[in-house]
Motif scaffolding. Structure first.
Motif, PDB file in Angstrom:
ATOM      1  N   GLU A 193       0.820  -1.322  -0.005  1.00  0.00           N
ATOM      2  CA  GLU A 193      -0.025   0.119   0.022  1.00  0.00           C
ATOM      3  C   GLU A 193       0.841   1.304   0.073  1.00  0.00           C
ATOM      4  OE1 GLU A 193      -3.137   0.260  -0.603  1.00  0.00           O
ATOM      5  OE2 GLU A 193      -3.791  -1.746  -0.291  1.00  0.00           O
ATOM      6  N   PHE A 194       2.113   1.059   0.687  1.00  0.00           N
ATOM      7  CA  PHE A 194       2.564   2.485   0.920  1.00  0.00           C
ATOM      8  C   PHE A 194       4.016   2.602   0.307  1.00  0.00           C
ATOM      9  CE2 PHE A 194       0.111   2.300   4.711  1.00  0.00           C
ATOM     10  CZ  PHE A 194      -0.400   3.456   4.507  1.00  0.00           C
ATOM     11  N   GLY A 195       4.471   1.384  -0.682  1.00  0.00           N
ATOM     12  CA  GLY A 195       5.782   1.489  -1.294  1.00  0.00           C
ATOM     13  C   GLY A 195       6.739   0.789  -0.543  1.00  0.00           C
ATOM     14  N   PRO A 196       7.934   0.882  -1.248  1.00  0.00           N
ATOM     15  CA  PRO A 196       9.375   0.274  -0.690  1.00  0.00           C
ATOM     16  C   PRO A 196       9.480   1.011   0.735  1.00  0.00           C
ATOM     17  CG  PRO A 196       9.701   1.799  -2.699  1.00  0.00           C
ATOM     18  CD  PRO A 196       8.460   1.496  -2.519  1.00  0.00           C
ATOM     19  N   ARG A 197      10.454   0.437   1.700  1.00  0.00           N
ATOM     20  CA  ARG A 197      10.839   1.197   2.815  1.00  0.00           C
ATOM     21  C   ARG A 197      12.139   1.922   2.752  1.00  0.00           C
ATOM     22  NH1 ARG A 197      12.270  -3.151   5.538  1.00  0.00           N
ATOM     23  NH2 ARG A 197      12.080  -4.562   3.489  1.00  0.00           N
ATOM     24  N   ASN A 198      12.904   1.559   1.682  1.00  0.00           N
ATOM     25  CA  ASN A 198      14.215   2.149   1.484  1.00  0.00           C
ATOM     26  C   ASN A 198      14.282   2.901   0.150  1.00  0.00           C
ATOM     27  OD1 ASN A 198      15.770   1.600   3.929  1.00  0.00           O
ATOM     28  ND2 ASN A 198      15.168  -0.509   3.268  1.00  0.00           N
ATOM     29  N   PHE A 199      14.125   4.076  -0.083  1.00  0.00           N
ATOM     30  CA  PHE A 199      14.302   4.717  -1.524  1.00  0.00           C
ATOM     31  C   PHE A 199      14.751   6.064  -1.374  1.00  0.00           C
ATOM     32  CE2 PHE A 199      10.294   5.577   0.316  1.00  0.00           C
ATOM     33  CZ  PHE A 199       9.857   6.824  -0.153  1.00  0.00           C
ATOM     34  N   HIS A 200      14.923   6.738  -2.582  1.00  0.00           N
ATOM     35  CA  HIS A 200      15.201   8.110  -2.428  1.00  0.00           C
ATOM     36  C   HIS A 200      14.649   8.759  -3.671  1.00  0.00           C
ATOM     37  CE1 HIS A 200      18.474   7.975  -5.872  1.00  0.00           C
ATOM     38  NE2 HIS A 200      18.143   6.756  -5.645  1.00  0.00           N
ATOM     39  N   PHE A 201      14.250  10.147  -3.373  1.00  0.00           N
ATOM     40  CA  PHE A 201      13.834  10.611  -4.425  1.00  0.00           C
ATOM     41  C   PHE A 201      14.181  12.340  -4.486  1.00  0.00           C
ATOM     42  CE2 PHE A 201      11.263  11.887  -0.701  1.00  0.00           C
ATOM     43  CZ  PHE A 201      10.958  12.960  -0.595  1.00  0.00           C
ATOM     44  N   LEU A 202      14.286  12.673  -5.634  1.00  0.00           N
ATOM     45  CA  LEU A 202      14.649  14.087  -5.899  1.00  0.00           C
ATOM     46  C   LEU A 202      13.699  15.189  -6.056  1.00  0.00           C
ATOM     47  CD1 LEU A 202      17.749  15.147  -6.870  1.00  0.00           C
ATOM     48  CD2 LEU A 202      16.982  15.335  -9.159  1.00  0.00           C
ATOM     49  N   ALA A 203      13.798  16.147  -5.150  1.00  0.00           N
ATOM     50  CA  ALA A 203      13.116  17.367  -5.299  1.00  0.00           C
ATOM     51  C   ALA A 203      14.074  18.721  -5.378  1.00  0.00           C
ATOM     52  CB  ALA A 203      12.267  17.456  -3.815  1.00  0.00           C
ATOM     53  N   GLY A 204      13.815  19.547  -6.615  1.00  0.00           N
ATOM     54  CA  GLY A 204      14.890  20.430  -7.007  1.00  0.00           C
ATOM     55  C   GLY A 204      16.144  19.973  -6.937  1.00  0.00           C
ATOM     56  N   LYS A 205      17.179  20.331  -6.610  1.00  0.00           N
ATOM     57  CA  LYS A 205      18.406  20.100  -6.496  1.00  0.00           C
ATOM     58  C   LYS A 205      18.827  19.113  -5.172  1.00  0.00           C
ATOM     59  CE  LYS A 205      21.870  22.660  -7.159  1.00  0.00           C
ATOM     60  NZ  LYS A 205      22.747  23.808  -6.740  1.00  0.00           N
ATOM     61  N   VAL A 206      17.713  18.653  -4.468  1.00  0.00           N
ATOM     62  CA  VAL A 206      17.990  17.899  -3.166  1.00  0.00           C
ATOM     63  C   VAL A 206      17.491  16.663  -3.411  1.00  0.00           C
ATOM     64  CG1 VAL A 206      17.676  18.013  -0.902  1.00  0.00           C
ATOM     65  CG2 VAL A 206      17.884  20.185  -1.971  1.00  0.00           C
ATOM     66  N   PHE A 228      16.446  13.513  -1.327  1.00  0.00           N
ATOM     67  CA  PHE A 228      15.745  13.000  -0.045  1.00  0.00           C
ATOM     68  C   PHE A 228      16.044  11.382   0.048  1.00  0.00           C
ATOM     69  CE2 PHE A 228      13.892  17.074  -0.893  1.00  0.00           C
ATOM     70  CZ  PHE A 228      13.837  17.590   0.463  1.00  0.00           C
ATOM     71  N   VAL A 229      16.659  11.082   1.160  1.00  0.00           N
ATOM     72  CA  VAL A 229      17.137   9.606   1.336  1.00  0.00           C
ATOM     73  C   VAL A 229      16.018   9.075   2.335  1.00  0.00           C
ATOM     74  CG1 VAL A 229      18.767   7.808   1.964  1.00  0.00           C
ATOM     75  CG2 VAL A 229      19.557  10.143   0.490  1.00  0.00           C
ATOM     76  N   VAL A 230      15.431   8.246   2.367  1.00  0.00           N
ATOM     77  CA  VAL A 230      14.442   7.378   3.077  1.00  0.00           C
ATOM     78  C   VAL A 230      15.022   6.072   3.548  1.00  0.00           C
ATOM     79  CG1 VAL A 230      12.037   6.635   3.312  1.00  0.00           C
ATOM     80  CG2 VAL A 230      12.416   8.702   1.974  1.00  0.00           C
ATOM     81  N   VAL A 231      15.002   5.624   4.854  1.00  0.00           N
ATOM     82  CA  VAL A 231      15.559   4.729   5.298  1.00  0.00           C
ATOM     83  C   VAL A 231      14.355   4.244   6.207  1.00  0.00           C
ATOM     84  CG1 VAL A 231      17.885   5.417   5.107  1.00  0.00           C
ATOM     85  CG2 VAL A 231      16.967   5.593   7.146  1.00  0.00           C
ATOM     86  N   ASP A 232      14.601   2.696   6.119  1.00  0.00           N
ATOM     87  CA  ASP A 232      13.665   1.989   7.115  1.00  0.00           C
ATOM     88  C   ASP A 232      14.681   1.803   8.535  1.00  0.00           C
ATOM     89  OD1 ASP A 232      12.244   0.258   8.667  1.00  0.00           O
ATOM     90  OD2 ASP A 232      12.445  -1.241   7.089  1.00  0.00           O
ATOM     91  N   ALA A 233      14.470   2.687   9.506  1.00  0.00           N
ATOM     92  CA  ALA A 233      15.024   2.845  10.787  1.00  0.00           C
ATOM     93  C   ALA A 233      15.039   1.875  11.345  1.00  0.00           C
ATOM     94  CB  ALA A 233      14.733   4.062  11.477  1.00  0.00           C
ATOM     95  N   GLN A 234      13.712   1.152  11.361  1.00  0.00           N
ATOM     96  CA  GLN A 234      13.426  -0.066  12.441  1.00  0.00           C
ATOM     97  C   GLN A 234      14.384  -1.387  12.026  1.00  0.00           C
ATOM     98  OE1 GLN A 234      10.899   2.940  12.441  1.00  0.00           O
ATOM     99  NE2 GLN A 234      10.711   1.650  10.668  1.00  0.00           N
ATOM    100  N   THR A 235      14.916  -1.448  10.992  1.00  0.00           N
ATOM    101  CA  THR A 235      15.832  -2.335  10.480  1.00  0.00           C
ATOM    102  C   THR A 235      17.122  -2.289  10.682  1.00  0.00           C
ATOM    103  OG1 THR A 235      16.009  -1.864   8.294  1.00  0.00           O
ATOM    104  CG2 THR A 235      14.119  -3.077   8.954  1.00  0.00           C
ATOM    105  N   LEU A 236      17.615  -1.052  11.011  1.00  0.00           N
ATOM    106  CA  LEU A 236      19.186  -0.723  10.833  1.00  0.00           C
ATOM    107  C   LEU A 236      19.975  -1.229  12.181  1.00  0.00           C
ATOM    108  CD1 LEU A 236      18.939   2.967   9.751  1.00  0.00           C
ATOM    109  CD2 LEU A 236      19.359   0.963   8.562  1.00  0.00           C
ATOM    110  N   ARG A 249      17.608  -6.110   7.623  1.00  0.00           N
ATOM    111  CA  ARG A 249      18.758  -5.242   7.881  1.00  0.00           C
ATOM    112  C   ARG A 249      19.813  -5.063   6.805  1.00  0.00           C
ATOM    113  NH1 ARG A 249      23.992  -5.371   9.941  1.00  0.00           N
ATOM    114  NH2 ARG A 249      24.674  -3.740  11.711  1.00  0.00           N
ATOM    115  N   SER A 250      20.177  -6.104   6.202  1.00  0.00           N
ATOM    116  CA  SER A 250      21.289  -6.330   5.398  1.00  0.00           C
ATOM    117  C   SER A 250      20.699  -5.366   4.090  1.00  0.00           C
ATOM    118  CB  SER A 250      21.353  -7.791   4.755  1.00  0.00           C
ATOM    119  OG  SER A 250      22.012  -8.425   5.938  1.00  0.00           O
ATOM    120  N   SER A 251      19.190  -5.518   3.519  1.00  0.00           N
ATOM    121  CA  SER A 251      18.730  -4.751   2.559  1.00  0.00           C
ATOM    122  C   SER A 251      18.872  -3.344   2.612  1.00  0.00           C
ATOM    123  CB  SER A 251      17.656  -5.246   2.262  1.00  0.00           C
ATOM    124  OG  SER A 251      16.463  -5.049   3.065  1.00  0.00           O
TER     125      SER A 251
END
Length: 361
Positions: A168-181, A183-191, A200-202
């Protein structure tokens, strides 16, 4: 007799004014009290609205069955408040991107499929993007939170929870570009999970792929669980509750973490070293907190956002407006590439007091 009539009319007028304020005025005032931080910067900055920890209440919240009238009333008024906040305060800013920092549900990992789907329906209704004639192509991004998928000890026993979330919500680790920035999304619960964990490995493999090579875009790290900081670290002027110190609970037999307030120091240092972000945004705490992390490449500010919900222990719900650097610019100055503004929502408890006892307002 006339004095009694006048008193009655006066009380009715006071109640009507309190009702008008609670239904409309408080939300107008909240919207007018904040603005995009790039008000004096070029119009082509990308505008990002950020929401944290809606944590929709459910049968796990109060220990009451779904059929309970008390639970249904609490859900109704909490949902109504968040919907008004989102539709009347946040969306009128016309963001280019909307970002949720996790904990969409309260008992997400533990709900049976039927109740989970009902919570999902409520979430989509509250945070609908179709109410304000928004651009239908405005991207919406979601982080996973511990109240969505649980902690690492839960994943090995119930991997279906992660599959349900990602569907429903998509991958737990990904990044997207907004302007020149970037944004890095990490699944903190696994780190901080056990090293043998594939989740954790993924997550760490994803992070390391972004750290390799020379990146031209500045990065913003997005993590539901805040980075480590020493106990009793000050949170700045917007904090309304006592400081929360680190607490970590582990499952028996080394099966992983069952709870943590912050990521471990080792994990936090490694994240900062690998990604070298210019800014960190987090949730989880439910109250506002701003800290500065010292790193070899310079200080890094972390903003922990307060919850948007008035039922999650924060009398001053909040959200953030962020401006990301323009897509096309010849400037090498990075000081204006990411700007933020913390905004506050109406104090719902005060509104209800005014409705019940207008003379106290």
């Amino acid at each position: 007799m006339q004095s009694a009539t006048r008193l009655t009319l006066l009380l009715c007028a006071a109640w009507a004014a309190a009702l008008l304020y609670g239904e409309m005025g408080a939300y107008w005032a909240a919207h007018l009290s904040c603005s995009w931080p790039s008000a004096h910067l070029p119009d082509n900055h990308v505008k990002v609205a950020i929401v944290a920890d809606p944590q929709l209440m459910d049968s796990t919240s109060l220990g009451l069955p779904q059929s309970s009238l008390v639970l249904q009333a609490v859900e109704f008024f909490t949902d109504l408040n968040m919907r008004r906040s989102f539709q009347s305060v946040i969306l009128p800013y016309k963001p280019d991107v909307v970002l949720f920092l996790g904990d969409h549900f309260d008992g997400g990992p533990y709900l049976p499929n039927k109740e989970w789907q009902e919570s999902l329906f409520r979430f989509k209704h509250i945070f609908s993007m179709n109410e304000q004639r928004m651009n239908p192509h405005v991207p919406v991004y979601y982080l996973s939170g511990n109240h969505d998928i649980g902690y690492s000890a839960f994943h090995s026993i119930h991997p279906e929870v992660i599959r349900r979330y990602e569907k429903e919500f998509g991958p737990r680790n990904f990044h997207f570009l907004a302007g020149k920035v970037d944004f890095v999304v990490v699944d903190a619960q696994t780190l901080d999970g056990v090293k043998e964990s594939k989740e954790r490995s993924s997550s760490w493999e994803f992070i390391k792929t972004l750290s390799s090579g020379k990146e031209s875009n500045p990065k913003v790290l997005l993590t539901h669980i805040p980075l480590y900081r020493p106990d009793n670290t000050a949170c700045g002027p917007h904090r309304s509750s006592p400081i929360i110190n680190q607490r970590v609970s582990n499952a028996a037999m080394g099966q992983g973490i069952t709870y943590q307030n912050y990521l471990s120091k080792e994990t936090s240092d490694l994240l900062l070293s690998l990604l070298k972000p210019v800014l960190v945004l987090s949730g989880h705490d439910h109250d506002q907190c701003t800290v500065v992390h010292s790193t070899p490449f310079g200080p890094v500010t972390e903003h922990t956002l307060g919850t948007i919900s008035w039922q999650q222990g924060n009398l001053y719900p909040s959200f953030m407006l962020l401006s990301a650097g323009a897509k096309s610019t010849n400037s090498t100055d990075s000081s204006h590439e990411v700007l933020t503004n913390l905004c506050f929502l109406p104090k719902q408890t005060h509104i209800y007091i005014c409705l019940c006892l207008p003379s106290f307002c």
